[in-house]
Scaffold this motif. Structure first.
Motif, PDB file in Angstrom:
ATOM      1  N   MET A   1      35.840 -22.543 -42.242  1.00  0.00           N
ATOM      2  CA  MET A   1      36.706 -23.452 -41.500  1.00  0.00           C
ATOM      3  C   MET A   1      38.111 -23.383 -42.117  1.00  0.00           C
ATOM      4  SD  MET A   1      36.560 -27.601 -41.044  1.00  0.00           S
ATOM      5  CE  MET A   1      34.971 -27.624 -40.293  1.00  0.00           C
ATOM      6  N   ASN A   2      39.110 -23.315 -41.263  1.00  0.00           N
ATOM      7  CA  ASN A   2      40.469 -23.293 -41.779  1.00  0.00           C
ATOM      8  C   ASN A   2      41.160 -24.629 -41.526  1.00  0.00           C
ATOM      9  OD1 ASN A   2      41.617 -23.373 -39.183  1.00  0.00           O
ATOM     10  ND2 ASN A   2      41.619 -21.155 -39.021  1.00  0.00           N
ATOM     11  N   LEU A   3      42.257 -24.827 -42.174  1.00  0.00           N
ATOM     12  CA  LEU A   3      42.995 -26.088 -42.105  1.00  0.00           C
ATOM     13  C   LEU A   3      43.416 -26.440 -40.681  1.00  0.00           C
ATOM     14  CD1 LEU A   3      44.231 -28.413 -43.728  1.00  0.00           C
ATOM     15  CD2 LEU A   3      46.292 -27.041 -43.936  1.00  0.00           C
ATOM     16  N   LEU A   4      43.861 -25.463 -39.905  1.00  0.00           N
ATOM     17  CA  LEU A   4      44.331 -25.736 -38.544  1.00  0.00           C
ATOM     18  C   LEU A   4      43.228 -26.249 -37.630  1.00  0.00           C
ATOM     19  CD1 LEU A   4      46.838 -22.802 -37.974  1.00  0.00           C
ATOM     20  CD2 LEU A   4      47.314 -25.170 -38.590  1.00  0.00           C
ATOM     21  N   SER A   5      41.987 -25.847 -37.874  1.00  0.00           N
ATOM     22  CA  SER A   5      40.894 -26.329 -37.029  1.00  0.00           C
ATOM     23  C   SER A   5      40.631 -27.820 -37.263  1.00  0.00           C
ATOM     24  CB  SER A   5      39.628 -25.512 -37.259  1.00  0.00           C
ATOM     25  OG  SER A   5      39.139 -25.721 -38.573  1.00  0.00           O
ATOM     26  N   ILE A   6      40.959 -28.312 -38.429  1.00  0.00           N
ATOM     27  CA  ILE A   6      40.793 -29.742 -38.726  1.00  0.00           C
ATOM     28  C   ILE A   6      41.816 -30.568 -37.947  1.00  0.00           C
ATOM     29  CG2 ILE A   6      40.961 -31.496 -40.549  1.00  0.00           C
ATOM     30  CD1 ILE A   6      39.979 -29.309 -42.494  1.00  0.00           C
ATOM     31  N   PHE A   7      42.989 -30.018 -37.742  1.00  0.00           N
ATOM     32  CA  PHE A   7      44.084 -30.724 -37.084  1.00  0.00           C
ATOM     33  C   PHE A   7      44.258 -30.280 -35.633  1.00  0.00           C
ATOM     34  CE2 PHE A   7      45.387 -30.603 -41.626  1.00  0.00           C
ATOM     35  CZ  PHE A   7      45.198 -31.936 -41.868  1.00  0.00           C
ATOM     36  N   ASP A   8      43.162 -30.105 -34.913  1.00  0.00           N
ATOM     37  CA  ASP A   8      43.228 -29.566 -33.560  1.00  0.00           C
ATOM     38  C   ASP A   8      43.634 -30.586 -32.504  1.00  0.00           C
ATOM     39  OD1 ASP A   8      40.881 -31.030 -33.606  1.00  0.00           O
ATOM     40  OD2 ASP A   8      39.779 -29.614 -32.365  1.00  0.00           O
ATOM     41  N   ARG A   9      43.636 -31.889 -32.801  1.00  0.00           N
ATOM     42  CA  ARG A   9      43.948 -32.898 -31.789  1.00  0.00           C
ATOM     43  C   ARG A   9      45.050 -33.838 -32.274  1.00  0.00           C
ATOM     44  NH1 ARG A   9      38.952 -35.988 -29.873  1.00  0.00           N
ATOM     45  NH2 ARG A   9      40.525 -36.823 -28.511  1.00  0.00           N
ATOM     46  N   PRO A  10      46.259 -33.356 -32.447  1.00  0.00           N
ATOM     47  CA  PRO A  10      47.327 -34.255 -32.882  1.00  0.00           C
ATOM     48  C   PRO A  10      47.696 -35.235 -31.769  1.00  0.00           C
ATOM     49  CG  PRO A  10      48.244 -32.142 -32.286  1.00  0.00           C
ATOM     50  CD  PRO A  10      46.740 -32.009 -32.194  1.00  0.00           C
ATOM     51  N   ILE A  11      48.199 -36.402 -32.168  1.00  0.00           N
ATOM     52  CA  ILE A  11      48.701 -37.350 -31.175  1.00  0.00           C
ATOM     53  C   ILE A  11      50.174 -37.596 -31.456  1.00  0.00           C
ATOM     54  CG2 ILE A  11      46.452 -38.424 -30.832  1.00  0.00           C
ATOM     55  CD1 ILE A  11      47.435 -40.817 -32.437  1.00  0.00           C
ATOM     56  N   GLU A  55      39.724 -45.828 -31.721  1.00  0.00           N
ATOM     57  CA  GLU A  55      39.490 -45.503 -33.134  1.00  0.00           C
ATOM     58  C   GLU A  55      39.397 -43.998 -33.357  1.00  0.00           C
ATOM     59  OE1 GLU A  55      36.712 -46.708 -36.948  1.00  0.00           O
ATOM     60  OE2 GLU A  55      36.244 -47.564 -34.983  1.00  0.00           O
ATOM     61  N   GLU A  56      38.694 -43.316 -32.457  1.00  0.00           N
ATOM     62  CA  GLU A  56      38.576 -41.862 -32.583  1.00  0.00           C
ATOM     63  C   GLU A  56      39.940 -41.180 -32.494  1.00  0.00           C
ATOM     64  OE1 GLU A  56      36.832 -38.125 -30.028  1.00  0.00           O
ATOM     65  OE2 GLU A  56      35.756 -40.021 -29.914  1.00  0.00           O
ATOM     66  N   GLU A  57      40.781 -41.653 -31.586  1.00  0.00           N
ATOM     67  CA  GLU A  57      42.086 -41.018 -31.369  1.00  0.00           C
ATOM     68  C   GLU A  57      43.116 -41.384 -32.434  1.00  0.00           C
ATOM     69  OE1 GLU A  57      43.340 -41.947 -27.387  1.00  0.00           O
ATOM     70  OE2 GLU A  57      41.520 -41.113 -26.523  1.00  0.00           O
ATOM     71  N   THR A  58      43.113 -42.642 -32.874  1.00  0.00           N
ATOM     72  CA  THR A  58      44.183 -43.118 -33.764  1.00  0.00           C
ATOM     73  C   THR A  58      43.730 -43.398 -35.189  1.00  0.00           C
ATOM     74  OG1 THR A  58      43.800 -45.456 -33.266  1.00  0.00           O
ATOM     75  CG2 THR A  58      45.331 -44.242 -31.809  1.00  0.00           C
ATOM     76  N   GLY A  59      42.427 -43.589 -35.388  1.00  0.00           N
ATOM     77  CA  GLY A  59      41.926 -43.972 -36.703  1.00  0.00           C
ATOM     78  C   GLY A  59      42.031 -45.473 -36.959  1.00  0.00           C
ATOM     79  N   MET A  60      42.507 -46.216 -35.966  1.00  0.00           N
ATOM     80  CA  MET A  60      42.685 -47.657 -36.134  1.00  0.00           C
ATOM     81  C   MET A  60      41.342 -48.387 -36.077  1.00  0.00           C
ATOM     82  SD  MET A  60      46.010 -48.108 -33.651  1.00  0.00           S
ATOM     83  CE  MET A  60      46.161 -49.868 -33.888  1.00  0.00           C
ATOM     84  N   THR A  61      41.130 -49.289 -37.045  1.00  0.00           N
ATOM     85  CA  THR A  61      39.919 -50.096 -37.059  1.00  0.00           C
ATOM     86  C   THR A  61      39.978 -51.146 -35.951  1.00  0.00           C
ATOM     87  OG1 THR A  61      40.844 -51.782 -38.524  1.00  0.00           O
ATOM     88  CG2 THR A  61      39.778 -49.861 -39.582  1.00  0.00           C
ATOM     89  N   ARG A  62      38.860 -51.823 -35.737  1.00  0.00           N
ATOM     90  CA  ARG A  62      38.806 -52.875 -34.721  1.00  0.00           C
ATOM     91  C   ARG A  62      39.877 -53.934 -34.986  1.00  0.00           C
ATOM     92  NH1 ARG A  62      33.934 -55.802 -32.042  1.00  0.00           N
ATOM     93  NH2 ARG A  62      34.986 -57.627 -31.231  1.00  0.00           N
ATOM     94  N   ARG A  63      39.973 -54.396 -36.219  1.00  0.00           N
ATOM     95  CA  ARG A  63      40.957 -55.432 -36.566  1.00  0.00           C
ATOM     96  C   ARG A  63      42.385 -54.930 -36.352  1.00  0.00           C
ATOM     97  NH1 ARG A  63      40.589 -60.235 -39.473  1.00  0.00           N
ATOM     98  NH2 ARG A  63      38.416 -59.711 -39.760  1.00  0.00           N
TER      99      ARG A  63
END
Length: 128
Positions: A1-11, A55-63
């Motif tokens: 796995m390369n670094l770019l595959s980890i960052f495949d869905r930027p917002i 949460e999946e898209e932004t990483g923001m928790t419920r709170r």
């Protein structure tokens, strides 16, 4: 796995929204709401998104989501509506309120928010 595959869905994150919301989390959520409002199939701009999707898209928790949503509603930048059975939360971005806030904070001029003159293209073409 390369670094770019980890960052495949930027917002997209729009920095001026931090200034008008006073919150990085509210700006992040608003940036994403603007993105989805432009891709909805609804003519009136409403779109549906679950808390898990946020949460999946932004990483923001419920709170964090709840706090950001409250801020965005308070500022009039988003509208929320529960629809269907079971109820699903739908959102709509209030572009006019956002544009007004950008002007008020000096981020853009009032001239930029006016509808373009129908003859502007003709005049521009004559300048060349």
């Amino acid at each position: 796995m390369n670094l770019l595959s980890i960052f495949d869905r930027p917002i997209a994150f729009h920095r001026p929204l931090v200034t008008i919301t006073g919150s990085i989390m509210a700006a992040l959520m608003l940036s994403q709401a603007i993105y989805w409002s432009r891709r909805t199939t609804e003519d009136d701009g409403w779109f549906y998104k679950t808390m898990a999707e946020w949460e999946e898209e932004t990483g923001m928790t419920r709170r964090e989501q709840e706090t950001a949503r409250a801020k965005l509603r308070e500022l009039g930048f988003i509208e929320e509506e529960r629809r269907g059975m079971p109820a699903q939360l739908h959102y709509r971005v209030n572009e006019e309120a956002i544009l007004d806030a950008l002007v008020e904070h000096g981020i853009m001029s009032a001239d930029c928010t006016k509808a373009p003159n129908k003859n502007a293209r003709k005049r521009h073409a004559r300048l060349h």
